[in-house]
Design a protein around this motif. Structure first.
Motif, PDB file in Angstrom:
ATOM      1  N   LEU A  90       3.148  18.504  13.385  1.00 36.94           N
ATOM      2  CA  LEU A  90       3.613  17.585  14.638  1.00 36.94           C
ATOM      3  C   LEU A  90       3.172  18.449  16.028  1.00 36.94           C
ATOM      4  CD1 LEU A  90       7.200  16.337  13.941  1.00 36.94           C
ATOM      5  CD2 LEU A  90       5.140  15.083  14.012  1.00 36.94           C
ATOM      6  N   LEU A 104       7.774  17.439   1.335  1.00 31.07           N
ATOM      7  CA  LEU A 104       6.664  18.175   2.339  1.00 31.07           C
ATOM      8  C   LEU A 104       6.807  19.760   2.285  1.00 31.07           C
ATOM      9  CD1 LEU A 104       6.034  15.756   5.223  1.00 31.07           C
ATOM     10  CD2 LEU A 104       4.464  16.301   3.059  1.00 31.07           C
ATOM     11  N   PHE A 127       0.763  -1.267  -0.027  1.00 31.02           N
ATOM     12  CA  PHE A 127      -0.060   0.060   0.044  1.00 31.02           C
ATOM     13  C   PHE A 127       0.955   1.270   0.135  1.00 31.02           C
ATOM     14  CE2 PHE A 127      -3.451   2.620   0.595  1.00 31.02           C
ATOM     15  CZ  PHE A 127      -3.298   3.571   1.697  1.00 31.02           C
ATOM     16  N   TYR A 128       1.866   1.285   0.786  1.00 25.48           N
ATOM     17  CA  TYR A 128       2.810   2.445   0.940  1.00 25.48           C
ATOM     18  C   TYR A 128       3.528   2.652  -0.238  1.00 25.48           C
ATOM     19  CZ  TYR A 128       1.805   3.549   5.809  1.00 25.48           C
ATOM     20  OH  TYR A 128       1.026   4.102   6.895  1.00 25.48           O
ATOM     21  N   LEU A 153      11.920  12.902   1.793  1.00 27.50           N
ATOM     22  CA  LEU A 153      10.605  13.362   2.401  1.00 27.50           C
ATOM     23  C   LEU A 153      10.429  14.647   2.869  1.00 27.50           C
ATOM     24  CD1 LEU A 153       9.680   9.699   4.047  1.00 27.50           C
ATOM     25  CD2 LEU A 153       8.974  10.708   1.952  1.00 27.50           C
ATOM     26  N   ALA A 154      11.387  14.961   3.743  1.00 30.88           N
ATOM     27  CA  ALA A 154      11.066  16.477   4.403  1.00 30.88           C
ATOM     28  C   ALA A 154      11.262  17.483   3.296  1.00 30.88           C
ATOM     29  CB  ALA A 154      12.387  16.797   5.266  1.00 30.88           C
ATOM     30  N   ILE A 158       6.313   9.125  -0.296  1.00 27.55           N
ATOM     31  CA  ILE A 158       7.007   7.987  -0.085  1.00 27.55           C
ATOM     32  C   ILE A 158       7.104   7.075  -1.307  1.00 27.55           C
ATOM     33  CG2 ILE A 158       6.630   5.560   1.044  1.00 27.55           C
ATOM     34  CD1 ILE A 158       5.657   7.069   3.279  1.00 27.55           C
ATOM     35  N   VAL A 170       6.168  20.882   8.953  1.00 24.74           N
ATOM     36  CA  VAL A 170       6.187  19.432   9.628  1.00 24.74           C
ATOM     37  C   VAL A 170       6.365  19.724  11.281  1.00 24.74           C
ATOM     38  CG1 VAL A 170       7.449  17.546  10.086  1.00 24.74           C
ATOM     39  CG2 VAL A 170       7.384  18.669   7.853  1.00 24.74           C
ATOM     40  N   GLU A 171       6.935  20.806  11.736  1.00 25.56           N
ATOM     41  CA  GLU A 171       6.807  21.132  13.063  1.00 25.56           C
ATOM     42  C   GLU A 171       5.573  21.298  13.492  1.00 25.56           C
ATOM     43  OE1 GLU A 171      10.101  23.487  14.090  1.00 25.56           O
ATOM     44  OE2 GLU A 171       9.856  23.237  16.075  1.00 25.56           O
ATOM     45  N   PHE A 217      10.408   2.610   9.457  1.00 33.06           N
ATOM     46  CA  PHE A 217       9.629   3.468  10.111  1.00 33.06           C
ATOM     47  C   PHE A 217       8.154   3.236  10.380  1.00 33.06           C
ATOM     48  CE2 PHE A 217      13.309   5.646  10.086  1.00 33.06           C
ATOM     49  CZ  PHE A 217      13.716   5.933   8.918  1.00 33.06           C
ATOM     50  N   VAL A 218       7.608   2.193   9.528  1.00 31.65           N
ATOM     51  CA  VAL A 218       6.233   1.943   9.529  1.00 31.65           C
ATOM     52  C   VAL A 218       6.303   0.583  10.090  1.00 31.65           C
ATOM     53  CG1 VAL A 218       4.236   0.850   8.164  1.00 31.65           C
ATOM     54  CG2 VAL A 218       5.651   3.107   7.234  1.00 31.65           C
ATOM     55  N   LEU A 275       2.284  12.707   2.455  1.00 30.04           N
ATOM     56  CA  LEU A 275       3.488  11.964   2.873  1.00 30.04           C
ATOM     57  C   LEU A 275       3.425  10.575   2.224  1.00 30.04           C
ATOM     58  CD1 LEU A 275       5.961  11.628   4.676  1.00 30.04           C
ATOM     59  CD2 LEU A 275       4.375  10.870   6.602  1.00 30.04           C
ATOM     60  N   ARG A 276       2.238  10.261   1.998  1.00 31.77           N
ATOM     61  CA  ARG A 276       2.216   8.792   1.377  1.00 31.77           C
ATOM     62  C   ARG A 276       2.415   8.836  -0.027  1.00 31.77           C
ATOM     63  NH1 ARG A 276      -2.890   8.470   4.296  1.00 31.77           N
ATOM     64  NH2 ARG A 276      -2.898   6.933   6.006  1.00 31.77           N
ATOM     65  N   ALA A 293      -0.947  13.810   5.659  1.00 32.72           N
ATOM     66  CA  ALA A 293      -0.522  12.463   5.567  1.00 32.72           C
ATOM     67  C   ALA A 293      -0.540  11.941   4.156  1.00 32.72           C
ATOM     68  CB  ALA A 293      -1.757  11.884   6.204  1.00 32.72           C
TER      69      ALA A 293
END
Lengths: 412, 225
Positions: free
Chosen positions: B221, B210, B70-71, B206-207, B160, B217-218, B175-176, B156-157, B153
């Motif tokens: 979070l 995004l 899936f990812y 990834l960073a 990936i 991201v901060e 990580f998953v 992010l997916r 989210a």
């Protein structure tokens, strides 16, 4: 900065912080505080780790799992299993390679072993297969020790040793070891005999005595062993008594006249069977035991069928049901068509006639066939074959005798 | 004598029966942690055609494979189909499977990876970095934080899936699935130091994605905490 990212220390610090964050052992601030020299680069990486871990991962639902499992099981059912593999059109249980190898080796050993044992039956001391023969005898003895030793097994063993001695002597290959084996087997047969089988040993002991006394050219150590054997069996023969052993016929004995002997005459004969060879009759010195056969292959035996004290040769006439698988006496003293049957003491019906071993049966009546009695072997099926043939022959003989009995009795 | 000759064969058969009876009945829960020895016994039984043994292996690893797929393709329906295909292929090849010291899941990941590559090849659809950069993802500052997080989210997916194959595997496994470095190295057939460097490059990529998409991201979070 770039150099910090490439240094192994940075990678190790990153890995350690990631593991601690995922385990919940440290917070982000804790990790940055632990590695202040790498804090600026650790922070964005560790933030992405936290964000990635917060992603809600989709899951297959239970019904989806069950449906897929059902498909897998169905596929396994259709798939040829390793448990059964069709070979040559029929399923054969599949076994591991090791187990299959062991099984095949076992079958090969069994098959080849059986053939080797059969081939060793006629071997004699000095032959390559003779040890196999002796080993097989040991197996038989061990087996009988568990299931019950037949009464005449030791006599059979001794007879086998005697046969081997004769054959070796004929081939000028007689050894002291063979003589000693004969002595041991004879002694064992005597020691293991019970009162009944002791009497039945008479013919065998006579045969041994005759063989060692006259037939073999013994000298030196061979003669010494022979004397030991004779010294052992002579008392036994004498102790057996006069009624248990029929005398040896003279050398010129005519088997066609033997039918006129009477049981009294036979039973009173106490002459110990001397070493008088009878080249005519080739009767083995066997006991008249219908259950077991103790005949030895003795082409020169001279002992007539014994008339033991058992009911097989009763001195008096007894009626025997014709349905029994034994021969029946003709009602008259008419000479028996074949010289092979035991001479009947009285021309009465009912006496039990036991065929002799190694008797040359002459087909003197229609339908008869020659059925040579097998020599003493370890193969009971040979005896069964003879017995079945004997029953057939006896029935035919009885039918003929019945017709003969119905005919007018000729005057003596 | 006959029994003695048959004894080794009987012992081997008994061993097989013993393995068959030793199957744990935990497959119904859908989640099962199999020890290495237990897993080897199940594999041995499955090779002999034991359906229950293979079903247990399936239940213990199906969710991991599904998440992995899936990812990587970001399509749940396709991921479900490919997951079934992975285990069908595993069933077909179970007799040829040789662990060589690796866990069974490593072999499944290998099959899943090849299925994903085939999926990309067939669909001819794999977003690259240039396509992502051209897409302007409007981020409204007044957007609800929950909705923001949902958007993040999704992004992010998607990010990936845009990583390289090795980076995708590291992110998903590390990580998953939260696999340790050594385990990931064993699955991917690389050295642990290579995995350490790979994870850093994947996280940095990834960073960057995004950030280009306008996500803080901060802030995300902090809203989650």
């Amino acid at each position: 900065m770039g150099n910090e990212q490439l240094s192994p220390e940075f990678y190790n610090a990153l890995t350690e912080c990631i593991d601690a964050l995922m385990a919940g052992e440290r917070t982000l601030d804790d990790c940055l505080a632990a590695y202040p020299q790498f804090a600026s680069r650790l922070k964005p990486d560790l933030q992405m780790v936290l964000l990635t871990q917060r992603l809600k991962s989709p899951r297959l639902k239970t019904n989806q799992l069950d449906a897929l499992e059902y498909q897998l099981r169905g596929r396994m059912m259709r798939k040829p299993s390793r448990q059964f593999r069709k070979v040559i059109g029929f399923p054969v249980p599949a076994v591991s390679r090791t187990a299959a190898a062991i099984l095949i080796l076992f079958l090969v050993l069994i098959g080849s072993g059986g053939g080797v044992v059969a081939a060793s039956a006629d071997s004699n001391p000095g032959d390559d297969l003779y040890p196999v023969k002796r080993a097989w005898e040991s197996v038989i003895i061990a087996f009988y020790n568990l299931t019950g030793v037949p009464e005449d097994i030791w006599v059979q063993l001794a007879e086998t040793r005697l046969t081997e001695v004769r054959i070796l002597s004929e081939n000028s290959q007689l050894t002291v070891t063979a003589m000693q084996d004969l002595r041991e087997a004879t002694e064992r047969a005597i020691d293991e005999a019970n009162p009944e089988t002791r009497v039945e040993m008479g013919p065998f002991l006579q045969s041994v005595q005759k063989t060692l006394s006259n037939q073999l050219d013994l000298s030196g150590e061979h003669a010494g062993v022979a004397r030991e054997i004779l010294s052992k069996i002579d008392p036994v023969i004498q102790s057996l008594g006069t009624n248990s052993i029929r005398p040896l016929p003279p050398a010129n004995d005519d088997p066609t006249r033997r039918e006129t002997q009477s049981p009294e005459e036979t039973s009173t004969t106490t002459t110990f069977a001397s070493a008088t060879p009878s080249p005519v009759l080739t009767v083995a010195p066997t006991t008249m035991v219908t259950e077991t056969q103790t005949a030895t292959e003795e082409p020169t035996a001279t002992i007539l069928p014994t008339e033991t004290s058992t009911p097989r040769f009763p001195p008096t006439v007894t009626r025997t049901p014709t349905a029994t698988p034994t021969g029946t006496l003709p009602p008259t003293s008419t000479s028996i068509p074949t010289a092979s049957w035991t001479p009947l003491p009285t021309p009465t019906r009912g006496s039990v006639v036991i065929p002799q071993s190694n008797v040359t049966l002459e087909p003197t009546f229609p339908g008869s066939t020659y059925v040579p009695r097998p020599s003493a072997t370890w193969y009971p099926w040979a005896q069964a074959t003879f017995d079945s043939a004997y029953i057939t022959q006896t029935a035919e003989y009885d039918a003929i005798m019945t017709r003969t009995a119905e005919a007018p009795t000729p005057s003596p | 004598m006959i029994f003695a000759a048959y004894a080794p064969y009987l012992f081997l058969c008994w061993r097989g029966i013993q393995d068959k009876n030793a199957i744990p009945c935990r497959h119904k829960t859908g989640v099962s942690v199999l020890g290495r020895v237990e897993e080897e016994g199940l594999i041995r039984s499955a090779k002999q055609g034991n359906a229950d043994a293979f079903a247990t292996l399936y239940r213990a690893n199906v969710q991991k494979i599904f998440r992995y797929i899936f990812y990587r393709i970001s399509d749940q329906q396709a991921a479900e189909d490919l997951t079934g295909d992975v285990f069908m292929r595993a069933l077909e090849g179970i007799n040829r499977y040789d662990d060589r010291g690796k866990p069974f899941i490593a072999w499944l990941y290998t099959i899943a990876h090849s299925r994903v590559v085939d999926h990309y090849r067939k669909s001819q659809r794999r977003p690259n970095e240039s396509d992502i950069e051209s897409v302007s993802l409007s981020v409204d500052p007044n957007l609800d934080s929950a909705l923001m997080r949902r958007h993040a989210a999704q992004k992010l997916r998607q990010a990936i899936t845009e990583l390289t194959d090795d980076q995708q595997q590291v992110v998903i496994l590390r990580f998953v699935e939260r696999q340790p470095i050594n385990q990931v190295a064993q699955i991917m057939g690389k050295k642990p130091n290579a995995i350490k460097a790979l994870q850093h490059r994947a996280l940095r990529s990834l960073a960057r994605r995004l950030d280009r998409a306008g996500f803080d991201v901060e802030e995300i979070l902090s809203g989650m905490s």
